[in-house]
Design a protein around this motif. Sequence first.
Motif, PDB file in Angstrom:
ATOM      1  N   PHE A 158      34.962  40.450  37.405  1.00 19.10           N
ATOM      2  CA  PHE A 158      33.927  39.475  37.756  1.00 19.10           C
ATOM      3  C   PHE A 158      33.692  38.469  36.626  1.00 19.10           C
ATOM      4  O   PHE A 158      33.415  37.297  36.882  1.00 19.10           O
ATOM      5  N   THR A 159      33.825  38.923  35.376  1.00 21.57           N
ATOM      6  CA  THR A 159      33.663  38.018  34.250  1.00 21.57           C
ATOM      7  C   THR A 159      34.774  36.976  34.220  1.00 21.57           C
ATOM      8  O   THR A 159      34.572  35.844  33.759  1.00 21.57           O
ATOM      9  N   GLY A 160      35.942  37.344  34.735  1.00 20.20           N
ATOM     10  CA  GLY A 160      37.080  36.435  34.732  1.00 20.20           C
ATOM     11  C   GLY A 160      37.068  35.407  35.843  1.00 20.20           C
ATOM     12  O   GLY A 160      37.884  34.470  35.843  1.00 20.20           O
ATOM     13  N   LEU A 161      36.149  35.536  36.802  1.00 19.57           N
ATOM     14  CA  LEU A 161      36.064  34.548  37.886  1.00 19.57           C
ATOM     15  C   LEU A 161      35.389  33.266  37.387  1.00 19.57           C
ATOM     16  O   LEU A 161      34.643  33.286  36.405  1.00 19.57           O
ATOM     17  N   GLU A 162      35.620  32.163  38.085  1.00 24.92           N
ATOM     18  CA  GLU A 162      34.991  30.898  37.716  1.00 24.92           C
ATOM     19  C   GLU A 162      33.476  31.015  37.858  1.00 24.92           C
ATOM     20  O   GLU A 162      32.958  31.552  38.843  1.00 24.92           O
ATOM     21  N   LYS A 163      32.748  30.488  36.859  1.00 23.32           N
ATOM     22  CA  LYS A 163      31.288  30.622  36.829  1.00 23.32           C
ATOM     23  C   LYS A 163      30.610  29.997  38.045  1.00 23.32           C
ATOM     24  O   LYS A 163      29.597  30.500  38.533  1.00 23.32           O
TER      25      LYS A 163
END
Length: 380
Positions: free
Chosen positions: A208-213
Amino acid sequence: MKKGILFSLLLAVLLVFSACGESAEEKATKTPQGKFVQTVENASDVPDQSAYTTTFGVTDITVPSSDSSAASMGILKDIKLSMKTSTDKKAGKSESKLNVTSTNNLFPLSIDLDFLVNTKTGGAFIPLKSIIEPDASLLSYLDQATNGMWSKLNTQYPDLKNKYLSTEELTSTLSGETLPETAVDTKKIESASKDLNKKANKLLNSYFTGLEKDRFKEAKDGTISVTLTNADLSNLMSKAAKLMDDEKVKADFKVLLESQGTESLTDFDTSYADMKSSLQDGAKELKENKDTAINIKISVKPGKDNSLDALTLKVNVADKTNADEPQSISFTIKIKAEEFTPIDDFPTKDEIITSDELSEIMTEFYSQMYSGMDLTGSGL
């Protein structure tokens, strides 16, 4: 729908819910993405006494009119499942209250079933009251299927509704054998479970941290949502398959499977390899399949100090293999934190129906049921 896609979808849902297992480090961020990740992580920090309600329901379903199952499939929208689970870690107890309700006029139904679990031994107890005295709608179906015998249970065995059925006694009755007592290494099982949950939580955190903000949206009530598509799920499944290369993960899986008495698992290495292969195949199929579209909207509502107040998954699966007759199904799963209420005590030995008593009742039940039936032409 392809088996690999269904397997991958199930694993994606399980991975999200598996976050409820181990605590995680605090993150100093106030962005929607940061709060989403922190809330999912904090959901794993379950207190010693907790209660959650899980609901499931099909919200929409599209089946071609030419499909003979179209009418019966439509009933799914009128069926709702709800389960409240309370856990007391220190007391080693867990209680689940399940309800399945159908509001369809052709199939009105309400089923209640309770489970009381000893989390230290894995043994479960089922109070017979809701089974012996079911909802009137369910009793009607049961009487039709048993030649009216179900209604007679309460009169012929008036004390039965006050008894409990244990999974141990039930297994003994169905198998005809008394199960040997085996020592359960609870510390080993707890360690394996915590380790797997910690690794699953770390995987989700990284994912989830690696997804676009900008994919994370925050509503006015504080609910934060992100939607996953085929490509996202394929990536998540690939990460999960890679995680299975970890020898510690493999060892933890084996401990948990053995604790469940999985006798059919004669070749663990082969079964484990097959599981990993299914993940890899599912990930590939999700990425390459252009006819099936999956959308999972994951929403979390933070509570106090970013604790989890509610987690909702809205899933839509659309199959456009036949452009003239598209198929789709949508369903919603929601977990809501509740106020903890004390769990009932475990039943005493006298309150548990024995395998001998159960066998005697079942023999008499079937004898009376079939004696009043017209079995002409049935081959019996």
